[in-house]
Structures are given as structure tokens and as C-alpha cells.
Design a protein around this motif. Structure first.
Motif, PDB file in Angstrom:
ATOM      1  N   ASP A 136     -15.133  -6.317 -23.397  1.00  0.00           N
ATOM      2  CA  ASP A 136     -14.730  -5.961 -22.030  1.00  0.00           C
ATOM      3  C   ASP A 136     -14.682  -4.441 -21.840  1.00  0.00           C
ATOM      4  OD1 ASP A 136     -12.566  -5.347 -23.614  1.00  0.00           O
ATOM      5  OD2 ASP A 136     -11.113  -6.585 -22.524  1.00  0.00           O
ATOM      6  N   GLY A 137     -15.145  -3.704 -22.832  1.00  0.00           N
ATOM      7  CA  GLY A 137     -15.179  -2.244 -22.708  1.00  0.00           C
ATOM      8  C   GLY A 137     -13.924  -1.556 -23.205  1.00  0.00           C
ATOM      9  N   GLY A 140      -9.637   1.146 -28.524  1.00  0.00           N
ATOM     10  CA  GLY A 140      -8.273   0.885 -28.982  1.00  0.00           C
ATOM     11  C   GLY A 140      -7.865  -0.403 -28.278  1.00  0.00           C
ATOM     12  N   PHE A 141      -6.633  -0.450 -27.809  1.00  0.00           N
ATOM     13  CA  PHE A 141      -6.214  -1.610 -27.013  1.00  0.00           C
ATOM     14  C   PHE A 141      -6.086  -1.221 -25.538  1.00  0.00           C
ATOM     15  CE2 PHE A 141      -4.647  -4.005 -30.875  1.00  0.00           C
ATOM     16  CZ  PHE A 141      -5.407  -5.137 -30.640  1.00  0.00           C
ATOM     17  N   ASN A 142      -6.877  -0.232 -25.132  1.00  0.00           N
ATOM     18  CA  ASN A 142      -6.887   0.143 -23.711  1.00  0.00           C
ATOM     19  C   ASN A 142      -7.809  -0.817 -22.987  1.00  0.00           C
ATOM     20  OD1 ASN A 142      -5.343   2.857 -23.601  1.00  0.00           O
ATOM     21  ND2 ASN A 142      -6.717   3.016 -25.383  1.00  0.00           N
ATOM     22  N   GLU A 143      -7.173  -1.783 -22.339  1.00  0.00           N
ATOM     23  CA  GLU A 143      -7.908  -2.864 -21.691  1.00  0.00           C
ATOM     24  C   GLU A 143      -8.368  -2.434 -20.297  1.00  0.00           C
ATOM     25  OE1 GLU A 143      -8.543  -5.516 -23.350  1.00  0.00           O
ATOM     26  OE2 GLU A 143      -6.898  -6.023 -24.687  1.00  0.00           O
ATOM     27  N   PRO A 144      -9.291  -3.185 -19.674  1.00  0.00           N
ATOM     28  CA  PRO A 144      -9.736  -2.826 -18.323  1.00  0.00           C
ATOM     29  C   PRO A 144      -8.554  -2.617 -17.379  1.00  0.00           C
ATOM     30  CG  PRO A 144     -11.115  -4.557 -19.196  1.00  0.00           C
ATOM     31  CD  PRO A 144     -10.011  -4.355 -20.194  1.00  0.00           C
ATOM     32  N   TYR A 180       0.711  -1.480 -29.854  1.00  0.00           N
ATOM     33  CA  TYR A 180       0.852  -0.065 -29.518  1.00  0.00           C
ATOM     34  C   TYR A 180      -0.535   0.539 -29.676  1.00  0.00           C
ATOM     35  CZ  TYR A 180       5.869  -0.758 -30.319  1.00  0.00           C
ATOM     36  OH  TYR A 180       7.166  -1.200 -30.259  1.00  0.00           O
ATOM     37  N   THR A 181      -0.936   1.335 -28.723  1.00  0.00           N
ATOM     38  CA  THR A 181      -2.260   1.946 -28.815  1.00  0.00           C
ATOM     39  C   THR A 181      -2.238   3.391 -28.342  1.00  0.00           C
ATOM     40  OG1 THR A 181      -4.587   1.712 -28.169  1.00  0.00           O
ATOM     41  CG2 THR A 181      -2.980   1.142 -26.482  1.00  0.00           C
ATOM     42  N   MET A 182      -3.036   4.217 -28.983  1.00  0.00           N
ATOM     43  CA  MET A 182      -3.303   5.532 -28.404  1.00  0.00           C
ATOM     44  C   MET A 182      -3.851   5.280 -27.014  1.00  0.00           C
ATOM     45  SD  MET A 182      -5.561   7.756 -31.023  1.00  0.00           S
ATOM     46  CE  MET A 182      -5.145   7.940 -32.730  1.00  0.00           C
ATOM     47  N   GLY A 183      -3.543   6.168 -26.091  1.00  0.00           N
ATOM     48  CA  GLY A 183      -4.088   6.013 -24.742  1.00  0.00           C
ATOM     49  C   GLY A 183      -5.436   6.697 -24.612  1.00  0.00           C
ATOM     50  N   ILE A 184      -6.038   6.511 -23.461  1.00  0.00           N
ATOM     51  CA  ILE A 184      -7.336   7.146 -23.187  1.00  0.00           C
ATOM     52  C   ILE A 184      -7.180   8.670 -23.244  1.00  0.00           C
ATOM     53  CG2 ILE A 184      -9.139   7.445 -21.451  1.00  0.00           C
ATOM     54  CD1 ILE A 184      -9.230   4.641 -22.221  1.00  0.00           C
ATOM     55  N   LYS A 185      -6.037   9.150 -22.763  1.00  0.00           N
ATOM     56  CA  LYS A 185      -5.825  10.608 -22.786  1.00  0.00           C
ATOM     57  C   LYS A 185      -5.873  11.115 -24.221  1.00  0.00           C
ATOM     58  CE  LYS A 185      -1.835  12.884 -22.254  1.00  0.00           C
ATOM     59  NZ  LYS A 185      -0.580  13.285 -21.596  1.00  0.00           N
ATOM     60  N   PRO A 219     -13.001   0.784 -19.736  1.00  0.00           N
ATOM     61  CA  PRO A 219     -12.330   1.956 -20.319  1.00  0.00           C
ATOM     62  C   PRO A 219     -13.259   2.897 -21.098  1.00  0.00           C
ATOM     63  CG  PRO A 219     -10.961   0.021 -20.541  1.00  0.00           C
ATOM     64  CD  PRO A 219     -12.261  -0.460 -19.978  1.00  0.00           C
ATOM     65  N   ALA A 220     -14.221   2.335 -21.862  1.00  0.00           N
ATOM     66  CA  ALA A 220     -15.093   3.203 -22.670  1.00  0.00           C
ATOM     67  C   ALA A 220     -15.969   4.109 -21.815  1.00  0.00           C
ATOM     68  CB  ALA A 220     -15.975   2.350 -23.585  1.00  0.00           C
ATOM     69  N   SER A 221     -16.126   3.791 -20.528  1.00  0.00           N
ATOM     70  CA  SER A 221     -17.023   4.590 -19.683  1.00  0.00           C
ATOM     71  C   SER A 221     -16.551   6.037 -19.564  1.00  0.00           C
ATOM     72  CB  SER A 221     -17.160   3.955 -18.293  1.00  0.00           C
ATOM     73  OG  SER A 221     -15.920   3.987 -17.602  1.00  0.00           O
ATOM     74  N   ILE A 222     -15.259   6.262 -19.760  1.00  0.00           N
ATOM     75  CA  ILE A 222     -14.726   7.632 -19.668  1.00  0.00           C
ATOM     76  C   ILE A 222     -15.362   8.543 -20.716  1.00  0.00           C
ATOM     77  CG2 ILE A 222     -12.744   7.222 -21.196  1.00  0.00           C
ATOM     78  CD1 ILE A 222     -12.613   9.415 -18.071  1.00  0.00           C
ATOM     79  N   LEU A 223     -15.874   7.936 -21.791  1.00  0.00           N
ATOM     80  CA  LEU A 223     -16.469   8.757 -22.858  1.00  0.00           C
ATOM     81  C   LEU A 223     -17.718   9.493 -22.370  1.00  0.00           C
ATOM     82  CD1 LEU A 223     -15.997   6.284 -25.833  1.00  0.00           C
ATOM     83  CD2 LEU A 223     -14.659   8.345 -25.357  1.00  0.00           C
ATOM     84  N   GLN A 224     -18.284   9.057 -21.246  1.00  0.00           N
ATOM     85  CA  GLN A 224     -19.408   9.808 -20.653  1.00  0.00           C
ATOM     86  C   GLN A 224     -18.980  11.240 -20.326  1.00  0.00           C
ATOM     87  OE1 GLN A 224     -21.518   7.879 -17.368  1.00  0.00           O
ATOM     88  NE2 GLN A 224     -20.869   5.871 -18.097  1.00  0.00           N
ATOM     89  N   MET A 225     -17.670  11.423 -20.126  1.00  0.00           N
ATOM     90  CA  MET A 225     -17.157  12.754 -19.755  1.00  0.00           C
ATOM     91  C   MET A 225     -16.705  13.556 -20.976  1.00  0.00           C
ATOM     92  SD  MET A 225     -17.188  12.077 -16.465  1.00  0.00           S
ATOM     93  CE  MET A 225     -16.169  13.220 -15.570  1.00  0.00           C
TER      94      MET A 225
END
Ligand code: PGA
Length: 241
Positions: A136-137, A140-144, A180-185, A219-225
Motif C-alpha cells: 500500500d506504499g 516503516g509503519f507509516n500507512e496511507p 511505534y514507527t519513525m515518522g515520514i519527517k 507514503p513512499a511517494s514523498i521520497l521523490q522529494m
């Protein structure tokens, strides 16, 4: 974003292990952000092999893992603590005091997440963060739907993730419901990111995440940046791009 195409799982694992190995050679006291799941197992196997040949030295390396199930004892074979010790930490010369994971046994979520963010800050931030990608992209455990601006936090796992992870447990009921997961930030603040994926099942999400719009729904789409993100894919995972 740099995409590296590998022939198969073995080739993907070796290429990714080479990138990690180069990081450790360039900066022996680097901070490696590490990941669990099926995908990185081959990478750890390769790193252990090189360690046994004296080609890589972990004595000054610090590690911070991405995530951990909340409420699962460390000793449980499916805790990420156990996974990492079994696949890497027990097999190389990393110092136990330089190993960091969220503590799933601390049920005080606010305290544990604040502690883990402080750990990452205290070690000077992450030099290289290794990531897998969920169907689902998730990273970590950063879900949609996860906010891009979060640090370490406690999440409820989605039904899809529980379903995907049940293969590691005796039954679906045993899969923990929170983590517990690291966040996208946190992930975006890593100086380098290395994402790996293999198999036809990941082809569609690879296309959506890296050739579609940047959106919290993937969530993984942010890695484009991200200014320094490398993606290593086997031929099947790269088949739709
Ligand atoms: P997998 O998991 O490596 O087991 O496919 C990836 C992930 O969920 O991040």
C-alpha cells in the motif's frame, strides 16, 4: 531519485549491500537506519558474508531501526529486536550499546516516541536509511494517510498490513495491532535513503509511488522529494516502469 535495476533478488541484495558497505567505509562511525521485513534479509546475509571475510567492520557503527511492534516482548521471535539480532546484530561486531530500536515493551506511547526521537537526535541523525515498501506504499509503519510532518509515533496497523504480516505469526490474531514507527519527517531527515523492492507484487506500488503524484495516500511517494534517494529494484518490481 536514482533507480537501479537489478536482475533478481540476489542481485538486488548485493547492490544494496554494496551501497551500505560503501557508507560504512566512507564513514566508519556512521548511523545506519535499518529495516525489517522479507526484503532486506538478503542484504543482511550479504553484509554478514563480507564481515566474515573481513571486508566490513561494524565496530563504530550506530544503528537505529525504523519500527517495532507495540506490546510484543523483545524475546518474541517476531519482534523486530529479535529479527535484527537473528539476521545481523548477533552475526557481526556491532556494539550492543550502539543498537537502537523503539522499545515495544514501553506501553507509554508518548514517552517512548519522545525518547526515540531524542535518541536519533543525540546520535546526530541518520546517515543512511534503508527502507522496504509495503503493497500500500507504506514505509516503516507509516500507512496511507499518514501526515508527512510526523516524528516517531504510535500507529494502528491497517488490515492490509496485519494480513501481510500474519505469515510470520501462528495466527492472524497474534499479529500485534499497534506499532511505534519513525515518522515520514524522521525518514526525510536521513541524509541518504536506500529503498529496496523485489517481486511482481511490488511492481504496481513502485509505479504509483515513484511515477505518480506525491500524496500522503502513498507514503513512499514523498521520497521523490528527498535530495539523495536510491531505489534498487529487481526486474519484476521494475516491470511496470
Ligand atoms: P516486505 O515488507 O519486505 O516483507 O515485503 C516491506 C514493508 O512492509 O515495508
Amino acid at each position: 531519485m536514482k533507480i537501479i535495476r537489478a536482475k533478481d533478488y540476489y542481485d538486488m541484495s548485493r547492490k544494496a549491500a554494496n551501497i551500505i558497505s560503501a557508507q560504512v567505509i566512507m564513514k566508519p562511525n556512521c548511523v545506519l537506519g535499518l529495516a525489517t521485513g522479507g526484503t532486506p534479509v538478503g542484504i543482511y546475509k550479504q553484509l554478514v558474508e563480507w564481515y566474515n571475510k573481513d571486508d566490513i567492520d561494524f565496530s563504530e557503527v550506530t544503528t537505529v531501526n525504523l519500527d517495532e511492534y507495540r506490546g510484543l516482548p523483545r524475546e518474541h521471535p517476531e519482534s523486530y529486536w529479535s529479527f535484527m539480532h537473528r539476521n545481523l546484530f548477533d552475526l557481526v561486531n556491532i556494539r550492543p550499546e550502539r543498537i537502537n530500536l523503539p522499545d515495544g515493551t514501553n506501553l507509554d506511547a508518548a514517552a517512548e516516541c519522545a525518547r526515540y526521537d531524542y535518541v536519533i537526535q543525540r546520535v546526530g541523525g541518520i546517515d543512511l536509511q534503508l527502507l522496504g515498501i509495503g503493497h500500500d506504499g507504506h514505509i516503516g509503519f507509516n500507512e496511507p494517510g499518514s501526515a508527512f510532518e510526523l516524528g516517531t509515533h504510535c500507529v494502528d496497523l491497517t488490515e492490509e498490513t496485519i494480513e501481510a504480516n500474519k505469515r510470520f505469526f501462528a495466527s492472524k490474531e497474534e499479529v500485534p495491532r499497534q506499532a511505534y514507527t519513525m515518522g515520514i519527517k524522521t525518514i526525510m531527515q536521513a541524509r541518504k535513503v536506500l529503498l529496496v523492492a523485489n517481486g511482481a507484487g511490488k511492481a504496481e506500488i513502485i509505479k504509483r509511488a515513484f511515477f505518480g503524484p506525491v500524496t500522503p495516500e502513498v507514503p513512499a511517494s514523498i521520497l521523490q522529494m528527498h535530495p539523495d534517494c536510491t531505489i534498487v529494484l529487481d526486474a519484476e518490481a521494475a516491470s511496470l516502469i
